[in-house]
Every structure is written in structure tokens, then in C-alpha cells.
Design a protein around this motif. Structure first.
Motif, PDB file in Angstrom:
ATOM      1  N   ARG A   1       0.835  -1.209   0.000  1.00 30.83           N
ATOM      2  CA  ARG A   1       0.000   0.000   0.000  1.00 30.83           C
ATOM      3  C   ARG A   1       0.865   1.252   0.000  1.00 30.83           C
ATOM      4  O   ARG A   1       0.603   2.203  -0.739  1.00 30.83           O
TER       5      ARG A   1
ATOM      6  N   MET B   1      -8.791  -2.359   2.187  1.00 30.46           N
ATOM      7  CA  MET B   1      -7.686  -1.453   1.913  1.00 30.46           C
ATOM      8  C   MET B   1      -7.869  -0.841   0.533  1.00 30.46           C
ATOM      9  O   MET B   1      -8.219  -1.545  -0.414  1.00 30.46           O
TER      10      MET B   1
ATOM     11  N   VAL C   1      -6.178   2.376  -2.209  1.00 30.02           N
ATOM     12  CA  VAL C   1      -5.284   3.477  -2.526  1.00 30.02           C
ATOM     13  C   VAL C   1      -6.059   4.296  -3.559  1.00 30.02           C
ATOM     14  O   VAL C   1      -5.998   4.026  -4.747  1.00 30.02           O
TER      15      VAL C   1
ATOM     16  N   ARG D   1      -7.376   7.158   2.846  1.00 32.62           N
ATOM     17  CA  ARG D   1      -7.242   5.735   2.544  1.00 32.62           C
ATOM     18  C   ARG D   1      -7.981   4.928   3.603  1.00 32.62           C
ATOM     19  O   ARG D   1      -8.266   5.399   4.692  1.00 32.62           O
TER      20      ARG D   1
END
Length: 143
Positions: free
Chosen positions: A41, A134, A136, A142
Motif C-alpha cells: 500500500r 484497503m 489506494v 485511505r
């Protein structure tokens, strides 16, 4: 013992320059997907700096090029496919949202790219069951 059939995605044949760039991105993605999730990430967050939001057309073209140049990315390797797609978009100055998530029944993990919150090149009926863990995003906060 049950045998699951592997279904490969079909894609249009990209132009020679797109094919070469896609191959490079697929190779880089293969290495990057070996990183722990936090480091992956962080790398993607650094890579997105200076990019503009990708359009659906740009993200779909990049995804199609990745799928056309890599059999594993056309099949079960969604993480490598999604990372290669965002890297190829980034080489062209754009960035789609990169997402990973899970569902519990049956348990399954998945990674995909999205534009404006809509998954690109994915079955929407299946992706909606995933809880995003998660992301991006193009810009902003985020998860």
C-alpha cells in the motif's frame, strides 16, 4: 476431491507498445505482490503522487492489456492483475482507485481497480459482496 475449472478472461489484443508496457507492469506487479500488505500500500501511495484521476476507458484499456499479456492475470491472480493495472495507468499519468476486500460466506479475498467507486472490468454482482479492507484512492483518505 472436486476440480474447479479455471476460467480465463478474454481481452482484445493491445498494440505493440501497450503490450510491452503491460509486460513490464505485470513483472513489477509480480514482485510487488510479495511485499507485506502495508508495504505494498505504501509503495502504491507513493506511485500515485502527481497523477490525475483515471477514466473508466483508461482503466479498462490498461486492465485489458494486462489480461491479454499475462495468463495468470487473466485467471486467478487478481492481486497481480490489479497492481499491474494501476501501474500501467500510472505510466500514462492516471490513477484509478486500487481496492482489496474480503467476503466471509464463502470466504474469499479479492483485489480490483475502480473509477468513481465502480469496479472496472469486474462482475458487479460479485464485487458488491466484498467488504473493502484497503484502498489506494486517486486522492484523499485511505482505508
Amino acid at each position: 476431491m472436486s476440480v474447479r475449472a479455471l476460467t480465463l478472461e478474454s481481452a482484445q489484443n493491445p498494440s505493440w507498445p501497450w503490450r510491452q508496457l503491460a509486460r513490464c507492469c505485470v513483472g513489477m506487479a509480480r514482485l510487488l505482490t510479495r511485499l507485506p500488505p502495508r508495504r505494498l500500500r505504501r509503495f502504491l501511495e507513493l506511485a500515485r503522487h502527481g497523477s490525475r484521476p483515471a477514466t473508466v476507458t483508461e482503466a479498462l484499456r490498461a486492465r485489458s492489456a494486462v489480461v491479454a499479456t499475462s495468463v495468470p492475470c487473466a485467471g486467478p491472480r487478481c492481486l497481480q492483475r490489479s497492481v499491474a493495472t494501476v501501474l500501467l495507468c500510472r505510466l500514462h499519468g492516471a490513477w484509478p482507485d486500487w481496492c482489496t476486500g474480503v467476503r466471509t460466506r464463502p470466504f474469499q479475498a479479492h483485489a480490483w481497480v475502480a473509477v468513481g467507486g465502480v469496479p472496472v472490468g469486474e462482475n458487479l454482482d460479485e464485487v458488491r459482496f466484498f467488504h473493502v479492507l484497503m484502498t489506494v484512492p486517486t486522492k484523499g483518505v485511505r482505508r
